[in-house]
Design an enzyme around this catalytic site. Sequence first.
Site, PDB file in Angstrom:
ATOM      1  N   THR A 117      10.723  14.990   4.787  1.00 53.91           N
ATOM      2  CA  THR A 117      11.404  14.440   5.999  1.00 53.91           C
ATOM      3  C   THR A 117      13.100  14.845   5.648  1.00 53.91           C
ATOM      4  N   ARG A 121       0.912  -1.065  -0.075  1.00 52.82           N
ATOM      5  CA  ARG A 121      -0.348  -0.115   0.138  1.00 52.82           C
ATOM      6  C   ARG A 121       0.608   1.213  -0.283  1.00 52.82           C
ATOM      7  N   GLY A 138      10.385  13.448  -1.077  1.00 52.19           N
ATOM      8  CA  GLY A 138      11.006  14.668  -0.440  1.00 52.19           C
ATOM      9  C   GLY A 138      10.934  15.283   0.306  1.00 52.19           C
ATOM     10  N   GLU A 142       3.472  10.588   7.828  1.00 57.56           N
ATOM     11  CA  GLU A 142       2.555  10.779   7.308  1.00 57.56           C
ATOM     12  C   GLU A 142       1.373  11.161   8.155  1.00 57.56           C
ATOM     13  N   CYS A 146      -0.534  17.177  -0.206  1.00 56.91           N
ATOM     14  CA  CYS A 146      -0.124  15.983  -0.428  1.00 56.91           C
ATOM     15  C   CYS A 146       0.216  14.922   0.247  1.00 56.91           C
TER      16      CYS A 146
HETATM   17  P1  TGC Z   1       0.644  25.411   9.303  1.00 51.27           P
HETATM   18  O1  TGC Z   1       0.531  26.721   9.109  1.00 51.27           O
HETATM   19  O2  TGC Z   1      -0.880  24.423  10.441  1.00 51.27           O
HETATM   20  O3  TGC Z   1      -0.304  24.833   7.598  1.00 51.27           O
HETATM   21  C1  TGC Z   1       0.065  25.969   6.472  1.00 51.27           C
HETATM   22  C2  TGC Z   1      -1.359  26.217   5.347  1.00 51.27           C
HETATM   23  O4  TGC Z   1      -1.343  24.678   5.141  1.00 51.27           O
HETATM   24  C3  TGC Z   1      -2.445  24.582   5.482  1.00 51.27           C
HETATM   25  N1  TGC Z   1      -2.392  23.126   5.918  1.00 51.27           N
HETATM   26  C4  TGC Z   1      -3.331  22.331   5.352  1.00 51.27           C
HETATM   27  N2  TGC Z   1      -4.087  22.469   4.203  1.00 51.27           N
HETATM   28  C5  TGC Z   1      -4.194  20.677   3.536  1.00 51.27           C
HETATM   29  N3  TGC Z   1      -3.701  19.549   4.013  1.00 51.27           N
HETATM   30  C6  TGC Z   1      -2.941  19.462   5.059  1.00 51.27           C
HETATM   31  N4  TGC Z   1      -2.904  18.501   5.738  1.00 51.27           N
HETATM   32  C7  TGC Z   1      -2.137  20.608   5.150  1.00 51.27           C
HETATM   33  N5  TGC Z   1      -1.727  21.587   6.947  1.00 51.27           N
HETATM   34  C8  TGC Z   1      -2.963  22.547   7.052  1.00 51.27           C
HETATM   35  C9  TGC Z   1      -3.132  25.021   6.556  1.00 51.27           C
HETATM   36  O5  TGC Z   1      -4.171  25.341   6.543  1.00 51.27           O
HETATM   37  C10 TGC Z   1      -2.318  26.435   6.315  1.00 51.27           C
HETATM   38  O6  TGC Z   1      -3.514  27.150   4.809  1.00 51.27           O
HETATM   39  P2  TGC Z   1      -2.982  28.916   4.893  1.00 51.27           P
HETATM   40  O7  TGC Z   1      -3.837  28.668   3.616  1.00 51.27           O
HETATM   41  O8  TGC Z   1      -3.831  29.442   5.568  1.00 51.27           O
HETATM   42  O9  TGC Z   1      -1.275  29.101   4.660  1.00 51.27           O
HETATM   43  O10 TGC Z   1       1.531  24.532   9.273  1.00 51.27           O
HETATM   44  P3  TGC Z   1       2.794  24.550  10.067  1.00 51.27           P
HETATM   45  O11 TGC Z   1       3.722  25.149   9.840  1.00 51.27           O
HETATM   46  O12 TGC Z   1       1.883  24.648  11.627  1.00 51.27           O
HETATM   47  O13 TGC Z   1       2.622  22.353  10.117  1.00 51.27           O
HETATM   48  C11 TGC Z   1       1.607  22.165  10.772  1.00 51.27           C
HETATM   49  C12 TGC Z   1       2.063  20.142  10.935  1.00 51.27           C
HETATM   50  C13 TGC Z   1       2.365  20.169  12.288  1.00 51.27           C
HETATM   51  C14 TGC Z   1       0.063  20.213  11.311  1.00 51.27           C
HETATM   52  C15 TGC Z   1       1.806  20.117   9.951  1.00 51.27           C
HETATM   53  O14 TGC Z   1       3.249  20.583   9.811  1.00 51.27           O
HETATM   54  C16 TGC Z   1       2.291  18.825  10.181  1.00 51.27           C
HETATM   55  O15 TGC Z   1       1.169  17.903   9.004  1.00 51.27           O
HETATM   56  N6  TGC Z   1       2.907  17.871  10.233  1.00 51.27           N
HETATM   57  C17 TGC Z   1       2.947  16.633  10.091  1.00 51.27           C
HETATM   58  C18 TGC Z   1       4.660  16.346   8.840  1.00 51.27           C
HETATM   59  C19 TGC Z   1       4.379  14.926   8.373  1.00 51.27           C
HETATM   60  O16 TGC Z   1       3.302  13.913   8.047  1.00 51.27           O
HETATM   61  N7  TGC Z   1       5.025  14.036   7.471  1.00 51.27           N
HETATM   62  C20 TGC Z   1       4.872  13.046   6.474  1.00 51.27           C
HETATM   63  C21 TGC Z   1       5.997  12.854   5.529  1.00 51.27           C
HETATM   64  S1  TGC Z   1       5.654  12.421   3.736  1.00 51.27           S
HETATM   65  C22 TGC Z   1       5.421  10.858   4.557  1.00 51.27           C
HETATM   66  O17 TGC Z   1       5.492  10.280   5.829  1.00 51.27           O
HETATM   67  C23 TGC Z   1       5.483   9.401   3.743  1.00 51.27           C
HETATM   68  S2  TGC Z   1       4.941   7.892   3.911  1.00 51.27           S
HETATM   69  C24 TGC Z   1       4.467   6.971   2.999  1.00 51.27           C
HETATM   70  C25 TGC Z   1       3.865   6.077   2.724  1.00 51.27           C
HETATM   71  O18 TGC Z   1       5.394   4.774   2.595  1.00 51.27           O
HETATM   72  O19 TGC Z   1       3.055   5.826   2.459  1.00 51.27           O
HETATM   73  P1  FAD Z   2       9.561  13.538  15.234  1.00 54.79           P
HETATM   74  O1  FAD Z   2       8.891  14.864  14.236  1.00 54.79           O
HETATM   75  O2  FAD Z   2      10.794  14.071  16.026  1.00 54.79           O
HETATM   76  O3  FAD Z   2       9.093  13.131  16.920  1.00 54.79           O
HETATM   77  C1  FAD Z   2       9.702  12.223  17.810  1.00 54.79           C
HETATM   78  C2  FAD Z   2       8.605  12.258  18.484  1.00 54.79           C
HETATM   79  O4  FAD Z   2       7.881  13.390  19.542  1.00 54.79           O
HETATM   80  C3  FAD Z   2       6.685  11.154  18.115  1.00 54.79           C
HETATM   81  O5  FAD Z   2       6.609  10.522  19.125  1.00 54.79           O
HETATM   82  C4  FAD Z   2       5.729  12.681  18.083  1.00 54.79           C
HETATM   83  O6  FAD Z   2       4.784  12.423  17.861  1.00 54.79           O
HETATM   84  C5  FAD Z   2       6.001  13.681  19.218  1.00 54.79           C
HETATM   85  N1  FAD Z   2       6.484  14.990  18.360  1.00 54.79           N
HETATM   86  C6  FAD Z   2       6.924  16.015  18.162  1.00 54.79           C
HETATM   87  N2  FAD Z   2       6.449  16.751  17.958  1.00 54.79           N
HETATM   88  C7  FAD Z   2       5.354  16.650  18.664  1.00 54.79           C
HETATM   89  C8  FAD Z   2       5.016  18.722  19.241  1.00 54.79           C
HETATM   90  N3  FAD Z   2       4.531  19.367  18.753  1.00 54.79           N
HETATM   91  N4  FAD Z   2       3.523  17.517  20.213  1.00 54.79           N
HETATM   92  C9  FAD Z   2       3.736  16.430  20.994  1.00 54.79           C
HETATM   93  N5  FAD Z   2       4.568  15.762  20.564  1.00 54.79           N
HETATM   94  C10 FAD Z   2       5.218  15.936  19.606  1.00 54.79           C
HETATM   95  N6  FAD Z   2       8.874  11.248   4.536  1.00 54.79           N
HETATM   96  C11 FAD Z   2       8.316  11.729   3.943  1.00 54.79           C
HETATM   97  O7  FAD Z   2       8.952  13.145   3.622  1.00 54.79           O
HETATM   98  N7  FAD Z   2       8.634  10.634   2.644  1.00 54.79           N
HETATM   99  C12 FAD Z   2       8.476   9.537   2.850  1.00 54.79           C
HETATM  100  O8  FAD Z   2       8.732   8.704   1.773  1.00 54.79           O
HETATM  101  C13 FAD Z   2       8.699   9.157   4.120  1.00 54.79           C
HETATM  102  N8  FAD Z   2       8.774   7.639   4.115  1.00 54.79           N
HETATM  103  C14 FAD Z   2       8.427   6.969   5.336  1.00 54.79           C
HETATM  104  C15 FAD Z   2       8.333   5.650   5.689  1.00 54.79           C
HETATM  105  C16 FAD Z   2       8.861   4.936   6.787  1.00 54.79           C
HETATM  106  C17 FAD Z   2       8.980   3.892   6.794  1.00 54.79           C
HETATM  107  C18 FAD Z   2       9.033   6.270   8.113  1.00 54.79           C
HETATM  108  C19 FAD Z   2       8.809   5.995   9.619  1.00 54.79           C
HETATM  109  C20 FAD Z   2       8.556   7.452   8.095  1.00 54.79           C
HETATM  110  C21 FAD Z   2       9.048   7.466   7.071  1.00 54.79           C
HETATM  111  N9  FAD Z   2       9.070   8.957   6.657  1.00 54.79           N
HETATM  112  C22 FAD Z   2       7.914  10.125   5.293  1.00 54.79           C
HETATM  113  C23 FAD Z   2       9.219  10.660   7.405  1.00 54.79           C
HETATM  114  C24 FAD Z   2       7.865  10.487   8.004  1.00 54.79           C
HETATM  115  O9  FAD Z   2       6.798  11.309   7.762  1.00 54.79           O
HETATM  116  C25 FAD Z   2       8.272  10.612   9.466  1.00 54.79           C
HETATM  117  O10 FAD Z   2       9.029   9.822  10.644  1.00 54.79           O
HETATM  118  C26 FAD Z   2       7.381  11.388  11.097  1.00 54.79           C
HETATM  119  O11 FAD Z   2       6.560  12.763   9.687  1.00 54.79           O
HETATM  120  C27 FAD Z   2       7.945  11.558  12.279  1.00 54.79           C
HETATM  121  O12 FAD Z   2       9.295  12.270  11.932  1.00 54.79           O
HETATM  122  P2  FAD Z   2      10.106  12.377  13.027  1.00 54.79           P
HETATM  123  O13 FAD Z   2      10.409  11.127  12.929  1.00 54.79           O
HETATM  124  O14 FAD Z   2      11.250  13.253  12.563  1.00 54.79           O
HETATM  125  O15 FAD Z   2       9.863  12.434  14.015  1.00 54.79           O
END
Ligand code: TGC
Ligand code: FAD
Length: 391
Positions: free
Chosen positions: A136, A94, A134, A368, A243
């Site tokens: 993270t 997935r 990319g 995510e 995304c």
């Molecule tokens: P913030 O100021 O809240 O937001 C900036 C602007 O974006 C809007 N927004 C969103 N829009 C669409 N979808 C979302 N999920 C959105 N979240 C926020 C927001 O309304 C704002 O819009 P505007 O018009 O006011 O400018 O941004 P922030 O810097 O405070 O960050 C918020 C936070 C912490 C929730 C965000 O950074 C976050 O979601 N952090 C988590 C990072 C994360 O999920 N990383 C994933 C990396 S990719 C991955 O893990 C792939 S795994 C793939 C796989 O193998 O399946």
């Molecule tokens: P951190 O952000 O360092 O967090 C560490 C701990 O602190 C967590 O428990 C978290 O919940 C907690 N924490 C952080 N901030 C707060 C807060 N404000 N309040 C309370 N608790 C908090 N990324 C990509 O870009 N592309 C990919 O394709 C991708 N694939 C991945 C595949 C795998 C198998 C894994 C494990 C990760 C992948 N990621 C990818 C990265 C993934 O999105 C990050 O690992 C994730 O967003 C968390 O970031 P971190 O690991 O740096 O943890």
Amino acid sequence: MAYQPLDFYNIEELLNEEEILIRDTTRKFVDKEVMPIIAEEWEAATFPKSLIQKMAELGILGPFVPAKYGGSEASYTTYGLICQELERGDSGVRSFASVQGSLVMYPIWKFGSEEQKMEYLPKLASGKLIGCFGLTEPDAGSDPRSMITRAHKDGNHWILNGAKMWITNGSMADIAVVWAKDDEGRIRGFVVHKEDKGFSAPEQKHKVSLRASVTSELVFEDVRIPADRELPNTSDLKSPLMCLTSARYGIAWGAVGVLQAVLDEAIRYSQERIMFGKPIASFQLTQQKLAELATDLSNSQLAALRVGRLADEGKMKHYHVSMIKRHNVNAALLGARKVRGMLGANGITLEYQAIRHMCNMESVQTYEGTFEIHTLILGEHLTGISAFSNT
Ligand code: TGC
Ligand code: FAD
């Protein structure tokens, strides 16, 4: 006998013919192509690349993209059902489809130029190109805004420097959608090709979770790319977050697939396993566990379907997705762990599915947006106060 998961609330009645058809096609594909090989691939820590072409032929890579770009114009509900079936097989399968569809095709479709869409999307849909995403970095995970990867404009080129980490599909990808800050600190999206000079993607090893999936670093050392490889229609961090919303939605459905797989395994095992002269299914404590699993599965499925319908009506918000990603993945993680225990010692082997799903869900709970991050997104929606803001 063909696999039939529990359908407690008769969800089948809420699906249309096309949704049922594509779900069943994906279900058969998983039974025939994924189930026989997945435990071995997981143990060997390899991604079964032979599945890519088959998934492409079924039209399940980026299925929501318009037909003129090679997609199937499927609904978001259909996309969810595809993710459900794929993750019933394995989160690694997935994940491959989520990244290719939601994290590579989606940004090119939403933020790319017409030329970029025509160049990349048909090849991504047909599996001729593999993509990765990319965002993270080693020191920027939950807070991607703090990224340090830089993009500097130099005439008709951009020069990228920095590193990404934990990137699904990284070292087997032909192209990477990469997010970097320009000299003014604005986040922009770029398409990097694997052969670009200065770019490398070393694989990350020794994972005990999501083993049937490639995870890599992406390294950029003065990578010079033509200016027309920038995605022209992005709006800072909001674009990669959009995304993520698409991918998180699919993940919430995927967790339903995991619950289906482990509940099915638990029912069959507990009916067959005799202890104290009776099937363990006859013990009240076992029945309680089955009732909890069935409830978590049914509630997760209903919530995912409701959000799918909202998406198809153009009404889905990112906080809806946070609620189902947080709830469903947590339920699947705890559910898989519960079933692992119900299988006793057999539950620690890859002969059964529970421990593989349990280990996978540890990654899914983290990527995510971690469980905590989705809690805080909901907290912000409910209170109007962001717990992330450092002002
Ligand atoms: P913030 O100021 O809240 O937001 C900036 C602007 O974006 C809007 N927004 C969103 N829009 C669409 N979808 C979302 N999920 C959105 N979240 C926020 C927001 O309304 C704002 O819009 P505007 O018009 O006011 O400018 O941004 P922030 O810097 O405070 O960050 C918020 C936070 C912490 C929730 C965000 O950074 C976050 O979601 N952090 C988590 C990072 C994360 O999920 N990383 C994933 C990396 S990719 C991955 O893990 C792939 S795994 C793939 C796989 O193998 O399946
Ligand atoms: P951190 O952000 O360092 O967090 C560490 C701990 O602190 C967590 O428990 C978290 O919940 C907690 N924490 C952080 N901030 C707060 C807060 N404000 N309040 C309370 N608790 C908090 N990324 C990509 O870009 N592309 C990919 O394709 C991708 N694939 C991945 C595949 C795998 C198998 C894994 C494990 C990760 C992948 N990621 C990818 C990265 C993934 O999105 C990050 O690992 C994730 O967003 C968390 O970031 P971190 O690991 O740096 O943890």
